[in-house]
Design a protein around this motif. Structure first.
Motif, PDB file in Angstrom:
ATOM      1  N   MET A  93      33.749  30.772  37.862  1.00 17.51           N
ATOM      2  CA  MET A  93      34.527  31.903  38.377  1.00 17.51           C
ATOM      3  C   MET A  93      33.703  32.656  39.434  1.00 17.51           C
ATOM      4  N   ASN A 150      34.677  34.158  41.990  1.00 17.14           N
ATOM      5  CA  ASN A 150      35.325  35.335  42.565  1.00 17.14           C
ATOM      6  C   ASN A 150      35.363  36.513  41.612  1.00 17.14           C
ATOM      7  N   VAL A 151      34.688  36.421  40.486  1.00 10.14           N
ATOM      8  CA  VAL A 151      34.654  37.523  39.530  1.00 10.14           C
ATOM      9  C   VAL A 151      33.420  38.374  39.787  1.00 10.14           C
ATOM     10  N   SER A 152      33.617  39.673  39.903  1.00 10.44           N
ATOM     11  CA  SER A 152      32.515  40.575  40.203  1.00 10.44           C
ATOM     12  C   SER A 152      31.512  40.625  39.066  1.00 10.44           C
ATOM     13  N   ILE A 175      44.646  44.830  41.667  1.00 10.12           N
ATOM     14  CA  ILE A 175      44.499  43.463  41.147  1.00 10.12           C
ATOM     15  C   ILE A 175      43.789  42.573  42.166  1.00 10.12           C
ATOM     16  N   LEU A 176      44.181  42.701  43.436  1.00  8.70           N
ATOM     17  CA  LEU A 176      43.521  41.916  44.490  1.00  8.70           C
ATOM     18  C   LEU A 176      42.064  42.329  44.646  1.00  8.70           C
ATOM     19  N   THR A 177      41.793  43.623  44.552  1.00 10.19           N
ATOM     20  CA  THR A 177      40.423  44.114  44.679  1.00 10.19           C
ATOM     21  C   THR A 177      39.556  43.629  43.521  1.00 10.19           C
ATOM     22  N   SER A 178      40.136  43.564  42.323  1.00 11.92           N
ATOM     23  CA  SER A 178      39.372  43.156  41.140  1.00 11.92           C
ATOM     24  C   SER A 178      38.908  41.706  41.219  1.00 11.92           C
ATOM     25  N   ARG A 179      39.474  40.932  42.120  1.00  9.98           N
ATOM     26  CA  ARG A 179      39.096  39.527  42.265  1.00  9.98           C
ATOM     27  C   ARG A 179      37.933  39.325  43.245  1.00  9.98           C
ATOM     28  N   LEU A 180      37.514  40.412  43.896  1.00  7.14           N
ATOM     29  CA  LEU A 180      36.436  40.310  44.870  1.00  7.14           C
ATOM     30  C   LEU A 180      35.077  40.297  44.177  1.00  7.14           C
ATOM     31  N   LYS A 181      34.149  39.534  44.763  1.00  9.35           N
ATOM     32  CA  LYS A 181      32.764  39.566  44.290  1.00  9.35           C
ATOM     33  C   LYS A 181      32.047  40.674  45.037  1.00  9.35           C
ATOM     34  N   ASP A 203      36.725  37.200  52.145  1.00 10.69           N
ATOM     35  CA  ASP A 203      37.529  37.287  50.917  1.00 10.69           C
ATOM     36  C   ASP A 203      38.474  38.492  50.927  1.00 10.69           C
TER      37      ASP A 203
END
Length: 309
Positions: free
Chosen positions: A1, A3-5, A159-165, A190
């Motif tokens: 994963m 793309n998970v911060s 939700i889109l922001t939470s997928r950013l690293k 990204d």
């Protein structure tokens, strides 16, 4: 994963410059929050308890004040806690929730203002069919639109922001907002989807503004040739236009601060950052409370009865 911060918490660094004055700031902030709650709750309760005010204009005003309470609740408790905390930290999930609340609050304010503009347009330009157009069912539908649509749009952004690293846990602001979190992304590529959605959202709410202008162009045209409509305009539309002006000025200052505020002193940046959350929720109930006679009389009558007891 990938793309998970990996960031589990954020450090809010915007308050560091003011910690020498923490007692004074805490007192001032607490008084400000109590005042915001007092004036908004007073207006909400007055409208709910008085059956004569169970009309679209007052119902929308009630929703407007509720949204003000919603937005300030996302800011004041956290800042009050931080003023007496040695470390200004917020969890990753807490920061996303605060960003959601702040975004939904601002977007809902503009949506409610658009609905209120439509209500005044129908009341002044089409008075004979006002009650058939602004029925209870339609008012309920418009209220749901003005709350749920901004919330869903803001939730999609989060939700889109939470997928950013993310590569940094430091937020140079007093509270979390989505745009600041996005700027912490490790890979700018990204963020393209987030930026595209942000621009689409901006276009949607620009149309809200265009609709407000369109509504009031017709309202002003109608009022020019009618003494009765001019009186109605001064009584019900001037408070609305005052609220709209307050909203526009504060939002423009906030946008300016986000884009060019890095060259300003930290204290000025902090003041500009919080005025959008403090000034409209504080001023809107006062503007309507003083200007709308029925609300002013009900509140003054209630205060008088409490004093006599």
């Amino acid at each position: 994963m990938d793309n998970v911060s990996q960031v589990t918490s954020f450090v809010l660094s915007g308050l560091n410059v003011a910690m020498n004055y923490r007692v004074a700031l805490f007192s001032l902030t607490l008084i400000s929050y109590c005042f915001v709650v007092l004036v908004n709750v007073a207006l909400i309760v007055t409208i709910i308890l008085d059956k004569n005010m169970h009309e679209p204009m007052y119902i929308l005003l009630c929703i407007f004040c509720m949204n003000g309470l919603y937005g300030t609740t996302g800011f004041y408790p956290k800042i009050l806690w931080d003023l007496f905390s040695p470390v200004h930290v917020i969890s990753y999930s807490g920061c996303l929730v605060q960003a959601l609340v702040m975004s939904a609050f601002v977007c809902s304010d503009l949506s409610i203002l658009a609905v209120m503009a439509y209500d005044r347009y129908v009341a002044i330009c089409r008075p004979l069919v006002y009650h058939s157009i602004m029925s209870k069912q339609r008012v309920l539908l418009l209220v749901c639109f003005s709350w749920l649509t901004p919330f869903c749009i803001s939730a999609m952004h989060i939700i889109l922001t939470s997928r950013l690293k993310l590569c940094s846990p430091y937020i140079d602001r007093l509270y979390c907002i989505n745009w600041i979190i996005v700027k912490l992304a490790c890979f700018p590529a990204d963020t393209i989807v987030v930026i595209i959605v942000a621009y689409i959202t901006m276009i949607i709410f620009v149309f809200h503004g265009v609709f407000i202008v369109w509504s009031y162009v017709y309202v002003i045209k109608t009022c020019v040739n009618s003494l009765e409509n001019r009186a109605k305009f001064m009584q019900t539309c001037v408070p609305y236009l005052t609220s709209l002006l307050i909203f526009l000025v504060t939002i423009l200052f906030d946008v300016f601060n986000l884009r060019f505020g890095s060259n300003l002193p930290p204290t000025i940046q902090n003041v500009i950052a919080i005025e959008l959350i403090i000034i409209p929720p504080m001023m809107n109930p006062l503007v309507y409370g003083f200007k709308l006679t029925i609300i002013r009389n009900r509140i003054l009558g209630g205060v008088t009865r409490i004093i006599k007891r």
